[in-house]
Design a protein around this motif. Sequence first.
Motif, PDB file in Angstrom:
ATOM      1  N   ASN A  42      86.340  13.203 -24.194  1.00  0.00           N
ATOM      2  CA  ASN A  42      85.428  13.516 -23.681  1.00  0.00           C
ATOM      3  C   ASN A  42      84.914  12.239 -22.156  1.00  0.00           C
ATOM      4  N   PRO A  43      85.492  11.148 -22.179  1.00  0.00           N
ATOM      5  CA  PRO A  43      85.206  10.265 -21.257  1.00  0.00           C
ATOM      6  C   PRO A  43      84.145  10.850 -19.434  1.00  0.00           C
ATOM      7  N   THR A  44      83.497   9.617 -19.324  1.00  0.00           N
ATOM      8  CA  THR A  44      82.975   9.870 -17.894  1.00  0.00           C
ATOM      9  C   THR A  44      83.548   9.271 -17.392  1.00  0.00           C
ATOM     10  N   TYR A  45      83.255   9.914 -15.936  1.00  0.00           N
ATOM     11  CA  TYR A  45      84.035   8.649 -14.548  1.00  0.00           C
ATOM     12  C   TYR A  45      83.213   7.311 -15.281  1.00  0.00           C
ATOM     13  N   GLN A  46      82.271   6.654 -15.060  1.00  0.00           N
ATOM     14  CA  GLN A  46      81.821   5.668 -15.056  1.00  0.00           C
ATOM     15  C   GLN A  46      82.328   5.064 -16.471  1.00  0.00           C
ATOM     16  N   GLN A  47      82.407   5.558 -17.079  1.00  0.00           N
ATOM     17  CA  GLN A  47      83.274   4.865 -18.372  1.00  0.00           C
ATOM     18  C   GLN A  47      84.565   4.844 -17.902  1.00  0.00           C
ATOM     19  N   VAL A  48      85.524   5.723 -17.433  1.00  0.00           N
ATOM     20  CA  VAL A  48      86.726   5.647 -16.903  1.00  0.00           C
ATOM     21  C   VAL A  48      86.810   3.896 -16.514  1.00  0.00           C
ATOM     22  N   ASP A  51      87.114   0.749 -17.156  1.00  0.00           N
ATOM     23  CA  ASP A  51      88.461  -0.122 -17.638  1.00  0.00           C
ATOM     24  C   ASP A  51      88.201  -0.166 -19.384  1.00  0.00           C
ATOM     25  N   THR A  52      86.802   0.380 -20.261  1.00  0.00           N
ATOM     26  CA  THR A  52      87.404   0.330 -21.454  1.00  0.00           C
ATOM     27  C   THR A  52      87.712   1.334 -21.944  1.00  0.00           C
ATOM     28  N   THR A  53      88.296   2.398 -21.777  1.00  0.00           N
ATOM     29  CA  THR A  53      87.964   3.892 -22.647  1.00  0.00           C
ATOM     30  C   THR A  53      90.235   3.443 -22.832  1.00  0.00           C
ATOM     31  N   GLY A  54      90.494   3.088 -21.729  1.00  0.00           N
ATOM     32  CA  GLY A  54      91.755   3.617 -22.133  1.00  0.00           C
ATOM     33  C   GLY A  54      93.059   4.552 -21.196  1.00  0.00           C
ATOM     34  N   HIS A  55      91.704   5.284 -20.683  1.00  0.00           N
ATOM     35  CA  HIS A  55      92.133   6.614 -20.171  1.00  0.00           C
ATOM     36  C   HIS A  55      93.123   6.062 -18.150  1.00  0.00           C
ATOM     37  N   TYR A  56      93.202   7.161 -17.559  1.00  0.00           N
ATOM     38  CA  TYR A  56      94.304   6.906 -16.408  1.00  0.00           C
ATOM     39  C   TYR A  56      93.151   7.818 -15.826  1.00  0.00           C
ATOM     40  N   GLU A  57      93.078   7.541 -14.531  1.00  0.00           N
ATOM     41  CA  GLU A  57      92.020   9.090 -13.824  1.00  0.00           C
ATOM     42  C   GLU A  57      94.082  10.169 -13.432  1.00  0.00           C
ATOM     43  N   ALA A  58      93.827  11.293 -13.812  1.00  0.00           N
ATOM     44  CA  ALA A  58      95.376  11.932 -13.784  1.00  0.00           C
ATOM     45  C   ALA A  58      95.121  13.666 -13.105  1.00  0.00           C
ATOM     46  N   VAL A  59      96.020  14.197 -12.877  1.00  0.00           N
ATOM     47  CA  VAL A  59      95.967  15.091 -12.363  1.00  0.00           C
ATOM     48  C   VAL A  59      96.743  16.615 -13.500  1.00  0.00           C
ATOM     49  N   GLN A  60      96.577  17.211 -13.622  1.00  0.00           N
ATOM     50  CA  GLN A  60      97.210  18.133 -15.156  1.00  0.00           C
ATOM     51  C   GLN A  60      97.391  19.303 -14.210  1.00  0.00           C
ATOM     52  N   ILE A  61      98.587  19.761 -14.124  1.00  0.00           N
ATOM     53  CA  ILE A  61      98.921  21.082 -12.970  1.00  0.00           C
ATOM     54  C   ILE A  61      99.506  22.017 -14.175  1.00  0.00           C
ATOM     55  N   THR A  62      99.392  23.068 -13.864  1.00  0.00           N
ATOM     56  CA  THR A  62      99.597  24.132 -14.697  1.00  0.00           C
ATOM     57  C   THR A  62     100.455  24.737 -13.455  1.00  0.00           C
ATOM     58  N   LEU A 134     105.437   8.266 -20.511  1.00  0.00           N
ATOM     59  CA  LEU A 134     104.671   8.335 -21.693  1.00  0.00           C
ATOM     60  C   LEU A 134     104.390  10.116 -22.121  1.00  0.00           C
ATOM     61  N   GLN A 135     103.878  10.094 -22.899  1.00  0.00           N
ATOM     62  CA  GLN A 135     104.081  11.056 -24.274  1.00  0.00           C
ATOM     63  C   GLN A 135     102.684  11.852 -24.087  1.00  0.00           C
ATOM     64  N   ALA A 136     102.278  12.902 -23.376  1.00  0.00           N
ATOM     65  CA  ALA A 136     101.356  13.201 -23.412  1.00  0.00           C
ATOM     66  C   ALA A 136     100.175  13.233 -24.425  1.00  0.00           C
ATOM     67  N   LEU A 137      98.490  13.013 -23.701  1.00  0.00           N
ATOM     68  CA  LEU A 137      98.142  12.893 -24.554  1.00  0.00           C
ATOM     69  C   LEU A 137      96.632  13.456 -24.679  1.00  0.00           C
ATOM     70  N   PRO A 138      95.769  14.185 -25.369  1.00  0.00           N
ATOM     71  CA  PRO A 138      94.614  14.889 -24.500  1.00  0.00           C
ATOM     72  C   PRO A 138      94.114  14.424 -23.366  1.00  0.00           C
ATOM     73  N   PHE A 139      94.301  15.247 -22.427  1.00  0.00           N
ATOM     74  CA  PHE A 139      93.466  15.666 -21.036  1.00  0.00           C
ATOM     75  C   PHE A 139      92.003  15.623 -20.869  1.00  0.00           C
ATOM     76  N   TYR A 140      91.382  15.279 -20.398  1.00  0.00           N
ATOM     77  CA  TYR A 140      89.895  15.645 -20.647  1.00  0.00           C
ATOM     78  C   TYR A 140      89.339  15.799 -18.616  1.00  0.00           C
ATOM     79  N   PRO A 141      89.261  17.084 -19.100  1.00  0.00           N
ATOM     80  CA  PRO A 141      88.756  17.313 -16.919  1.00  0.00           C
ATOM     81  C   PRO A 141      87.808  16.533 -16.447  1.00  0.00           C
ATOM     82  N   ALA A 142      87.578  15.867 -15.786  1.00  0.00           N
ATOM     83  CA  ALA A 142      87.056  15.337 -14.542  1.00  0.00           C
ATOM     84  C   ALA A 142      85.284  16.178 -14.121  1.00  0.00           C
ATOM     85  N   GLU A 143      84.178  15.121 -14.572  1.00  0.00           N
ATOM     86  CA  GLU A 143      83.518  16.360 -13.330  1.00  0.00           C
ATOM     87  C   GLU A 143      83.456  17.353 -12.250  1.00  0.00           C
TER      88      GLU A 143
END
Length: 178
Positions: A42-48, A51-62, A134-143
């Motif tokens: 559950n990272p925040t925008y500021q954390q992401v 560049d210390t979380t390893g997360h990418y900004e991404a979109v998840q499409i259903t 890359l294999q999908a990992l947990p996705f956390y919706p942005a604010e």
Amino acid sequence: MDSKEQLATFAGGCFWCMVKPFDELPGIKSVISGYTGGTVKNPTYQQVCSDTTGHYEAVQITFDPEIFPYEKLLELFWQQIDPTDPGGQFYDRGQSYQTAIFYHNETQKRLAEESKRALEGSGRFNRPVVTPILQALPFYPAEEYHQHYYKKNPAHYQRYHIGSGRSGFIQKHWGDKE
């Protein structure tokens, strides 16, 4: 999610610019901006952005693959990014703005690898395609304020899309396919 619906997850730099191309197309049920690929829950925008979380900004499409196949999603994804840039996208630099395709099953992995090879072989770019698959990992919706930003702040979104260099790059390499 209904039984025939699937998920697709793409990192294409700033997630603001990755929602509009997919949003409101037939067979697309939702497009959510968020974070994936990292280690912080559950990272925040500021954390992401640090560049210390390893997360990418991404979109998840259903999506419903019977109406909008995964191959078409991949085609549209490639047309939104500079797949040859390992350091980010356009104005935005750093790991959180790098590109990636996150596959949710072996079929998506195979199709993503095939589409990447086809793009590499097309001669469209004069540098190697570096976007990882890359294999999908947990996705956390942005604010909430990041969700559907192009609708909430259309003037700022448009200035950003042009000013970042994304719009010009897409026009140069793909023509009117925005």
